[in-house]
Design an enzyme around this catalytic site. Sequence first.
Site, PDB file in Angstrom:
ATOM      1  N   LYS A  94       0.831  -1.212   0.000  1.00  0.00           N
ATOM      2  CA  LYS A  94       0.000   0.000   0.000  1.00  0.00           C
ATOM      3  C   LYS A  94       0.866   1.262   0.000  1.00  0.00           C
ATOM      4  O   LYS A  94       0.647   2.167  -0.795  1.00  0.00           O
ATOM      5  CB  LYS A  94      -0.911   0.058   1.251  1.00  0.00           C
ATOM      6  CG  LYS A  94      -1.846  -1.110   1.413  1.00  0.00           C
ATOM      7  CD  LYS A  94      -2.771  -0.906   2.615  1.00  0.00           C
ATOM      8  CE  LYS A  94      -2.078  -0.859   3.955  1.00  0.00           C
ATOM      9  NZ  LYS A  94      -1.412  -2.125   4.356  1.00  0.00           N
ATOM     10  N   ARG A 100      -8.848   1.344   9.396  1.00  0.00           N
ATOM     11  CA  ARG A 100      -8.470  -0.037   9.704  1.00  0.00           C
ATOM     12  C   ARG A 100      -9.518  -0.741  10.545  1.00  0.00           C
ATOM     13  O   ARG A 100      -9.329  -1.900  10.903  1.00  0.00           O
ATOM     14  CB  ARG A 100      -7.159  -0.038  10.471  1.00  0.00           C
ATOM     15  CG  ARG A 100      -5.937  -0.309   9.595  1.00  0.00           C
ATOM     16  CD  ARG A 100      -4.734  -0.100  10.464  1.00  0.00           C
ATOM     17  NE  ARG A 100      -3.598  -0.893  10.150  1.00  0.00           N
ATOM     18  CZ  ARG A 100      -2.500  -0.426   9.548  1.00  0.00           C
ATOM     19  NH1 ARG A 100      -2.461   0.794   9.115  1.00  0.00           N
ATOM     20  NH2 ARG A 100      -1.462  -1.213   9.385  1.00  0.00           N
ATOM     21  N   ARG A 138      11.750  -7.078   4.688  1.00  0.00           N
ATOM     22  CA  ARG A 138      11.666  -5.625   4.491  1.00  0.00           C
ATOM     23  C   ARG A 138      12.755  -4.914   5.282  1.00  0.00           C
ATOM     24  O   ARG A 138      13.044  -5.258   6.414  1.00  0.00           O
ATOM     25  CB  ARG A 138      10.288  -5.124   4.925  1.00  0.00           C
ATOM     26  CG  ARG A 138      10.160  -3.603   4.850  1.00  0.00           C
ATOM     27  CD  ARG A 138       8.737  -3.143   4.773  1.00  0.00           C
ATOM     28  NE  ARG A 138       7.996  -3.316   6.001  1.00  0.00           N
ATOM     29  CZ  ARG A 138       6.699  -3.020   6.114  1.00  0.00           C
ATOM     30  NH1 ARG A 138       6.021  -2.570   5.085  1.00  0.00           N
ATOM     31  NH2 ARG A 138       6.077  -3.202   7.252  1.00  0.00           N
ATOM     32  N   ARG A 156       0.020  -8.777  13.749  1.00  0.00           N
ATOM     33  CA  ARG A 156      -0.535  -7.767  12.835  1.00  0.00           C
ATOM     34  C   ARG A 156      -1.445  -8.419  11.801  1.00  0.00           C
ATOM     35  O   ARG A 156      -2.467  -7.852  11.405  1.00  0.00           O
ATOM     36  CB  ARG A 156       0.595  -7.002  12.142  1.00  0.00           C
ATOM     37  CG  ARG A 156       1.257  -6.007  13.096  1.00  0.00           C
ATOM     38  CD  ARG A 156       2.660  -5.661  12.673  1.00  0.00           C
ATOM     39  NE  ARG A 156       2.713  -4.897  11.447  1.00  0.00           N
ATOM     40  CZ  ARG A 156       3.765  -4.904  10.612  1.00  0.00           C
ATOM     41  NH1 ARG A 156       4.821  -5.642  10.877  1.00  0.00           N
ATOM     42  NH2 ARG A 156       3.733  -4.178   9.537  1.00  0.00           N
TER      43      ARG A 156
HETATM   44  P1  AMP Z   1       1.548   0.538   8.960  1.00  0.00           P
HETATM   45  O1  AMP Z   1       2.810   1.292   8.674  1.00  0.00           O
HETATM   46  O2  AMP Z   1       0.383   1.036   8.158  1.00  0.00           O
HETATM   47  O3  AMP Z   1       1.732  -0.949   8.890  1.00  0.00           O
HETATM   48  O4  AMP Z   1       1.178   0.875  10.492  1.00  0.00           O
HETATM   49  C1  AMP Z   1       2.056   0.530  11.554  1.00  0.00           C
HETATM   50  C2  AMP Z   1       1.291   0.517  12.874  1.00  0.00           C
HETATM   51  O5  AMP Z   1       0.740   1.806  13.139  1.00  0.00           O
HETATM   52  C3  AMP Z   1       0.100  -0.434  12.926  1.00  0.00           C
HETATM   53  O6  AMP Z   1       0.481  -1.760  13.225  1.00  0.00           O
HETATM   54  C4  AMP Z   1      -0.721   0.205  14.040  1.00  0.00           C
HETATM   55  O7  AMP Z   1      -0.178  -0.069  15.316  1.00  0.00           O
HETATM   56  C5  AMP Z   1      -0.528   1.692  13.757  1.00  0.00           C
HETATM   57  N1  AMP Z   1      -1.575   2.208  12.832  1.00  0.00           N
HETATM   58  C6  AMP Z   1      -1.378   2.718  11.580  1.00  0.00           C
HETATM   59  N2  AMP Z   1      -2.549   3.102  11.031  1.00  0.00           N
HETATM   60  C7  AMP Z   1      -3.507   2.825  11.955  1.00  0.00           C
HETATM   61  C8  AMP Z   1      -4.922   2.979  11.983  1.00  0.00           C
HETATM   62  N3  AMP Z   1      -5.604   3.468  10.924  1.00  0.00           N
HETATM   63  N4  AMP Z   1      -5.571   2.574  13.097  1.00  0.00           N
HETATM   64  C9  AMP Z   1      -4.916   2.089  14.164  1.00  0.00           C
HETATM   65  N5  AMP Z   1      -3.595   1.901  14.201  1.00  0.00           N
HETATM   66  C10 AMP Z   1      -2.881   2.278  13.106  1.00  0.00           C
END
Ligand code: AMP
Length: 215
Positions: free
Chosen positions: A16, A89, A128, A172
């Site tokens: 994404k 999310r 990664r 996750r």
């Molecule tokens: P990502 O980089 O999108 O994988 O996000 C890393 C972490 O940030 C996630 O595992 C969550 O802990 C937090 N996070 C990011 N976006 C959200 C969201 N929309 N709602 C809740 N937690 C988020």
Amino acid sequence: MAILNFVFLGPPGAGKGTQAEIIAKKHGLVKISTGDILREAVKNGTELGKLADGYMKRGELVPDEIMLGLIEEQLANIDKGFILDGFPRTVKQAEGLDELLQKKHLPLKAVILLDVPDEEIIKRLSARRVCPNCGAVYNLLYNPPKNDEICDVCGTKLVQRKDDNPETIKRRLDVYHEQTAPLIDYYQAKGLLVKVDGTGKPEQITEAIEEVIFK
Ligand code: AMP
């Protein structure tokens, strides 16, 4: 004026962020990545960062109220099309987003689901690497840096994201299936969902997304 507001949906490591970055740059859209914003907040030790840190380390979601406040701030002065990467999310976040966008007369054109099976996600996230200095993202299997774990852009030694370890990756993915995957039905019911195969070459995936955007 054409509506060019999108949500990129999919499991962690689906691509994404990578695709949102490419497409936003190419087509003059704003990329809003909640993960990046939270990581920056943690790095800078802000109130938001202190709140979010524990959830992120455990691979859990930061509470909806905090995330909705954050996204409202991000959308406050938006004056061009946007891509939301990693938000919403949960169904609660999606409902809050609907309300916000309705108030601001900013409808979504589509929700793009990047579809990648779990086995592939685990492989990708384990490989990664990110640059702690400029934020460039690499994958040791599919998109390695030219020199051993050194950033091509700025020469800094690459690191693994703290949440890219086997235990947190599994958490996750579970959280994705439990709390985020229901958004597939949510947006399908609104006629907004478009599924794109996220397993090909990055350029092919970009092309497939562009077909949706300019349909
Ligand atoms: P990502 O980089 O999108 O994988 O996000 C890393 C972490 O940030 C996630 O595992 C969550 O802990 C937090 N996070 C990011 N976006 C959200 C969201 N929309 N709602 C809740 N937690 C988020």
